[in-house]
Design a protein around this motif. Structure first.
Motif, PDB file in Angstrom:
ATOM      1  N   PHE B 158     -39.778   8.980 -31.965  1.00 29.94           N
ATOM      2  CA  PHE B 158     -40.368   7.675 -32.266  1.00 29.94           C
ATOM      3  C   PHE B 158     -39.394   6.617 -31.751  1.00 29.94           C
ATOM      4  N   THR B 159     -39.894   5.711 -30.933  1.00 24.04           N
ATOM      5  CA  THR B 159     -39.021   4.697 -30.316  1.00 24.04           C
ATOM      6  C   THR B 159     -39.369   3.309 -30.832  1.00 24.04           C
ATOM      7  N   LEU B 160     -38.305   2.585 -31.153  1.00 23.09           N
ATOM      8  CA  LEU B 160     -38.466   1.201 -31.566  1.00 23.09           C
ATOM      9  C   LEU B 160     -37.541   0.368 -30.687  1.00 23.09           C
ATOM     10  N   GLY B 161     -38.080  -0.653 -30.075  1.00 21.75           N
ATOM     11  CA  GLY B 161     -37.237  -1.408 -29.157  1.00 21.75           C
ATOM     12  C   GLY B 161     -37.533  -2.894 -29.164  1.00 21.75           C
ATOM     13  N   HIS B 162     -36.635  -3.602 -28.531  1.00 20.09           N
ATOM     14  CA  HIS B 162     -36.771  -5.053 -28.440  1.00 20.09           C
ATOM     15  C   HIS B 162     -36.370  -5.452 -27.030  1.00 20.09           C
ATOM     16  N   SER B 163     -37.112  -6.367 -26.467  1.00 16.67           N
ATOM     17  CA  SER B 163     -36.821  -6.808 -25.120  1.00 16.67           C
ATOM     18  C   SER B 163     -36.333  -8.250 -25.156  1.00 16.67           C
ATOM     19  N   LEU B 164     -35.179  -8.473 -24.556  1.00 17.02           N
ATOM     20  CA  LEU B 164     -34.598  -9.818 -24.553  1.00 17.02           C
ATOM     21  C   LEU B 164     -34.902 -10.503 -23.230  1.00 17.02           C
ATOM     22  N   PRO B 165     -35.367 -11.746 -23.293  1.00 17.24           N
ATOM     23  CA  PRO B 165     -35.725 -12.443 -22.039  1.00 17.24           C
ATOM     24  C   PRO B 165     -34.480 -12.917 -21.297  1.00 17.24           C
ATOM     25  N   THR B 166     -33.722 -11.971 -20.785  1.00 15.54           N
ATOM     26  CA  THR B 166     -32.437 -12.292 -20.159  1.00 15.54           C
ATOM     27  C   THR B 166     -32.583 -12.779 -18.711  1.00 15.54           C
ATOM     28  N   SER B 167     -33.715 -12.521 -18.115  1.00 16.47           N
ATOM     29  CA  SER B 167     -33.854 -12.829 -16.694  1.00 16.47           C
ATOM     30  C   SER B 167     -34.647 -14.111 -16.462  1.00 16.47           C
ATOM     31  N   ALA B 168     -34.397 -14.699 -15.326  1.00 19.37           N
ATOM     32  CA  ALA B 168     -35.111 -15.932 -14.983  1.00 19.37           C
ATOM     33  C   ALA B 168     -36.599 -15.644 -14.848  1.00 19.37           C
ATOM     34  N   HIS B 169     -37.426 -16.513 -15.357  1.00 19.51           N
ATOM     35  CA  HIS B 169     -38.868 -16.320 -15.208  1.00 19.51           C
ATOM     36  C   HIS B 169     -39.551 -17.534 -14.604  1.00 19.51           C
ATOM     37  N   GLU B 170     -38.896 -18.697 -14.628  1.00 17.83           N
ATOM     38  CA  GLU B 170     -39.540 -19.875 -14.039  1.00 17.83           C
ATOM     39  C   GLU B 170     -39.490 -19.755 -12.518  1.00 17.83           C
ATOM     40  N   PRO B 171     -40.590 -19.975 -11.847  1.00 13.79           N
ATOM     41  CA  PRO B 171     -40.590 -19.816 -10.388  1.00 13.79           C
ATOM     42  C   PRO B 171     -39.645 -20.800  -9.709  1.00 13.79           C
ATOM     43  N   GLY B 172     -39.044 -20.335  -8.638  1.00 15.97           N
ATOM     44  CA  GLY B 172     -38.161 -21.214  -7.869  1.00 15.97           C
ATOM     45  C   GLY B 172     -38.972 -22.228  -7.072  1.00 15.97           C
ATOM     46  N   GLU B 173     -38.295 -23.265  -6.604  1.00 12.01           N
ATOM     47  CA  GLU B 173     -39.005 -24.303  -5.846  1.00 12.01           C
ATOM     48  C   GLU B 173     -39.587 -23.701  -4.571  1.00 12.01           C
ATOM     49  N   PRO B 174     -40.853 -23.971  -4.316  1.00 14.41           N
ATOM     50  CA  PRO B 174     -41.458 -23.424  -3.086  1.00 14.41           C
ATOM     51  C   PRO B 174     -40.799 -24.032  -1.852  1.00 14.41           C
ATOM     52  N   GLY B 175     -40.988 -23.346  -0.747  1.00 10.10           N
ATOM     53  CA  GLY B 175     -40.485 -23.864   0.518  1.00 10.10           C
ATOM     54  C   GLY B 175     -41.585 -23.780   1.562  1.00 10.10           C
ATOM     55  N   HIS B 176     -41.358 -24.420   2.677  1.00  7.56           N
ATOM     56  CA  HIS B 176     -42.367 -24.361   3.734  1.00  7.56           C
ATOM     57  C   HIS B 176     -41.702 -24.633   5.068  1.00  7.56           C
ATOM     58  N   THR B 177     -42.357 -24.210   6.108  1.00  6.34           N
ATOM     59  CA  THR B 177     -41.918 -24.572   7.453  1.00  6.34           C
ATOM     60  C   THR B 177     -43.137 -25.099   8.209  1.00  6.34           C
ATOM     61  N   THR B 188     -46.256 -22.701   7.056  1.00 13.11           N
ATOM     62  CA  THR B 188     -46.026 -21.494   6.272  1.00 13.11           C
ATOM     63  C   THR B 188     -45.493 -21.886   4.899  1.00 13.11           C
ATOM     64  N   TYR B 189     -46.236 -21.548   3.868  1.00 14.80           N
ATOM     65  CA  TYR B 189     -45.798 -21.825   2.491  1.00 14.80           C
ATOM     66  C   TYR B 189     -45.127 -20.586   1.929  1.00 14.80           C
ATOM     67  N   ARG B 190     -44.021 -20.813   1.221  1.00 13.24           N
ATOM     68  CA  ARG B 190     -43.336 -19.696   0.551  1.00 13.24           C
ATOM     69  C   ARG B 190     -43.211 -20.029  -0.930  1.00 13.24           C
ATOM     70  N   PHE B 191     -43.839 -19.210  -1.753  1.00 13.34           N
ATOM     71  CA  PHE B 191     -43.720 -19.370  -3.206  1.00 13.34           C
ATOM     72  C   PHE B 191     -42.788 -18.301  -3.737  1.00 13.34           C
ATOM     73  N   ARG B 192     -41.985 -18.687  -4.716  1.00 10.97           N
ATOM     74  CA  ARG B 192     -40.959 -17.754  -5.216  1.00 10.97           C
ATOM     75  C   ARG B 192     -41.173 -17.511  -6.709  1.00 10.97           C
ATOM     76  N   GLU B 193     -41.715 -16.363  -7.029  1.00  6.46           N
ATOM     77  CA  GLU B 193     -41.926 -16.009  -8.438  1.00  6.46           C
ATOM     78  C   GLU B 193     -40.767 -15.163  -8.934  1.00  6.46           C
ATOM     79  N   ARG B 194     -40.482 -15.275 -10.224  1.00  8.13           N
ATOM     80  CA  ARG B 194     -39.444 -14.456 -10.848  1.00  8.13           C
ATOM     81  C   ARG B 194     -40.102 -13.346 -11.665  1.00  8.13           C
ATOM     82  N   THR B 195     -39.299 -12.398 -12.067  1.00  7.45           N
ATOM     83  CA  THR B 195     -39.898 -11.238 -12.740  1.00  7.45           C
ATOM     84  C   THR B 195     -39.590 -11.163 -14.236  1.00  7.45           C
TER      85      THR B 195
END
Lengths: 321, 351
Positions: B158-177, B188-195
């Motif tokens: 039986f597993t009990l766990g907790h996940s801590l939001p340690t990683s970036a989740h807000e998307p980075g500023e998009p870029g374009h050329t 060319t649009y570049r969108f940067r999502e975090r995980t």
């Protein structure tokens, strides 16, 4: 007394050396055929034949740009390449080994785009696929132990390989720009020379190699429906270092680092001054089951400039007769 | 009465401790050397430290819509390659209790279909868009309780766990050329999502395994629920004097609950080589997102896969595991064909 001691020491050393030599010599042909990627001789023994089949897969998804930054390919192009190779190695003598590779290549490219014309209020989606498969460019070559493998298991090998443009170099079955059969071959003769130093220090193996590919150019069609153009690909300098080791008697890990430096390509008399180079790490896992060997590897492009950044998966099955 | 109960409890703990220490007197390496893959308990042994590294190569070539119909992305040049790296560390405090830490890194880029706009008298405009998803996942911490204490033919965890939001989740500023070539203007649009998810979550799991002489069957069910609403930012671009400027605004979202089920059968071919195959199903229930300015339902997702693989015990401490996962069915999901290679290294650091 001192002379006697020295004499006994010398006799002991000679006896020990001959004992090692006997151990080397005592390997039966069957045992030699069951040696691993690390313990095998530098070249195949005389009369031994190794038959191999390889499968390699890669796709185009990311690339290193002119600033050596890794970027995703922005256009919605999906391209994949599969390579099936039949390879034969034969021991002409204990120091000389011949090699023939017969590749079968499959190429696939798909693309689509949406066309919007606001003035006529129209929007159309166009998609197409291109593919091609067949015999690729065959390779013939040999490896020779310039410095034969000694009891310290050191050797220097000289190899030379000639690639002939046996694969179809031009697009065929052309209906239009989005409906034709992709070429399979490079369309030019390539002559490669390689010098390799290797050392086995069981369970470890080290090697360093330098090779140079001369490319002789040719004529081929670059744009569908256009005439063939003269071209010559840039020569290729490769530096390679490997550090391999046994995990157990039948399983070995290989670690290869490669540096590739590409010369400048020429097309229709004009030189492309784009700088191209890459650094690759290729970890391999080699399983030896008696005479059968199974290798798996993934090639990761760590750094580069104007080259693909996608990994290549390769699996090889070999059997020695 | 209270003293008697306390004494009994203390004796029980001491006896348990003696029993555990007696077990750990067995050399860890010899314990592992004599343990085939199917014999392995679901938890690590007391004092055992296991480090796992997994590399997944994912070919994202199929997308399932809300009716479960599959769309072959390769037909339209929209397939992409994803790379995931999983790191996991397990430590056995007791035979019945293990602690785990888990992190995952993902990198992939999803391309949209290129659009060409022809609006004379200007040059035709070619618009391409790629959304990059890259980064570490949140940090999963969990405890696994096993019964019975010493594994025989079956065990359950039986597993009990907790996940801590340690990683970036807000998307980075998009870029374009913006490039002008061959009579085309290419944007060319570049969108940067975090995980990272940006929200704490709780994990519950139940695993069971039953083993015979050469065959073992196991089942693993898990559930993740997010502790509340999350907040993120949405980027928008505006064309301003030939260039694009980006601004962002906050929005709230609620992630759906995640459920998973895995069924695996293992066959011990040799003492050092095991073949396995299994079925896995994942489901993410409905959530909502305020990314458009209003609360909009995020539909549920579902995925079923089968997998086939093999494990080699290279040494008692080092195991190598490879598998391929093939998608069967799904809903509202991009589905990868996944090739996984997992390296597990075990040691008993305090023996």
């Amino acid at each position: 007394m001192a002379c006697l001691r020295l004499y006994i020491l010398l006799i002991g050393l000679i006896a020990f050396s001959s004992l090692s030599a006997q151990v080397q010599e005592e390997l039966t042909p069957l045992a030699l055929k069951q040696t691993t990627i690390i313990t095998e001789p530098a070249t195949l023994k005389k009369g031994f034949l190794r038959l191999g089949a390889a499968f390699s897969f890669s796709a185009i998804d990311k690339f290193f740009d002119d600033n050596a930054e890794k970027r995703f390919l922005p256009e919605n192009v999906w391209a994949r390449s599969s390579l099936y190779i039949l390879a034969l190695q034969y021991g002409l003598s204990d120091r000389l080994q011949a090699l023939v590779t017969i590749p079968f290549r499959g190429e696939f490219v798909s693309q689509s785009f949406t066309l919007e014309i606001p003035s006529s209020n129209t929007m159309t989606v166009t998609s197409w696929e291109l593919s091609g498969s067949g015999l690729g460019d065959m390779e013939f070559g040999f490896s020779y132990q310039l410095v034969p493998e000694n009891f310290a298991r050191r050797a220097v090998l000289f190899s030379s390989f000639l690639t002939l443009p046996t694969g179809r170099k031009d697009p065929t079955d052309i209906v239009d720009e989005t409906n034709y059969t992709l070429p399979i071959g490079n369309g030019e003769v390539i002559w490669e020379f390689e010098l390799l130093w290797r050392r086995v220090n069981y369970p470890y193996f080290y090697s360093f190699a330098v090779s140079y590919d001369f490319k002789f150019g040719g004529n081929k069609v670059f744009d569908v429906g256009e005439d063939p153009l003269p071209f010559q690909s840039g020569s290729l300098l490769t530096l390679n270092g490997a550090y391999n080791f046994h995990l157990n008697d039948w399983l070995a890990v290989q670690n290869d680092m490669f540096y590739f430096s590409f010369g400048q390509d020429e097309l229709n008399g004009q030189t492309n001054d784009e700088q191209r180079w890459s650094v690759q790490y290729v970890p391999r896992l080699s399983i030896q089951a008696k005479r059968l060997r199974i290798n798996q590897s993934v090639g990761f492009v760590l750094l580069g400039r104007n080259v693909s950044a996608d990994p290549t998966y390769t699996a090889i099955v070999q059997y020695i007769f | 009465m209270g003293i008697r109960l306390g004494t009994i409890a203390l004796m029980a703990i001491l006896m348990t401790g003696i029993s555990f220490s007696g077990h750990t007197q067995v050399n860890g390496d010899s314990l592992l050397a004599n343990e085939r893959t199917i014999d392995r308990p679901l938890n690590v042994h007391q004092g055992q430290l296991r480090m796992t590294m997994e590399y997944d190569l994912m070919v994202n070539s199929t997308q399932f819509d809300d009716r479960g119909n599959s769309l072959d992305l390769s037909e339209q040049g929209l397939t992409n390659i994803g790379h995931a790296l999983l790191l996991e560390v397990n430590y056995g405090f007791f035979e019945f209790l293990q602690a785990s830490v888990r992190l995952r890194h993902l990198q992939e880029g999803q391309r949209e279909r290129s659009t060409t706009i022809i609006a004379p008298p200007g040059d035709p405009i070619n618009i391409t868009q790629v959304t990059e998803r890259a980064g570490w996942s949140d940090l999963d911490l969990s405890l696994g309780f096993k019964v019975p204490f010493y594994t025989q033919q079956y065990d359950f965890v039986f597993t009990l766990g907790h996940s801590l939001p340690t990683s970036a989740h807000e998307p980075g500023e998009p870029g374009h050329t913006i490039e002008n070539q061959a009579g085309f203007q290419t944007i060319t649009y570049r969108f940067r999502e975090r995980t990272g998810s940006g929200v704490r979550s709780w994990l519950l799991g139940l695993q069971g395994k039953i083993r015979g002489d050469r065959l073992a069957f196991s089942a693993n069910a898990n559930y993740r629920v997010y502790a509340g609403e999350g907040t993120s930012i949405a980027w928008s671009g505006r064309l301003n004097q030939g260039d694009i400027t980006y601004t962002h605004r906050p929005y709230a979202f609620q992630l759906g609950e995640e459920m998973g089920l895995q069924l695996v059968v293992e066959y011990q071919v040799f003492s050092f080589f095991t073949l396995f195959s299994g079925y896995a199903s994942e489901r993410v229930s409905e959530g909502w997102s305020g990314v458009t300015g209003r609360r909009v339902l995020v539909p549920s997702q579902q995925l079923s896969t089968v997998h086939l693989g093999a494990e080699v015990l290279a040494t008692p401490r080092l195991w190598i595991n490879q598998q391929v996962s093939i998608p069967l069915s799904g809903q509202n999901r991009l589905v990868p064909l996944t090739f996984s290679t997992r390296i597990l290294y075990n040691l008993f650091p305090f023996q």
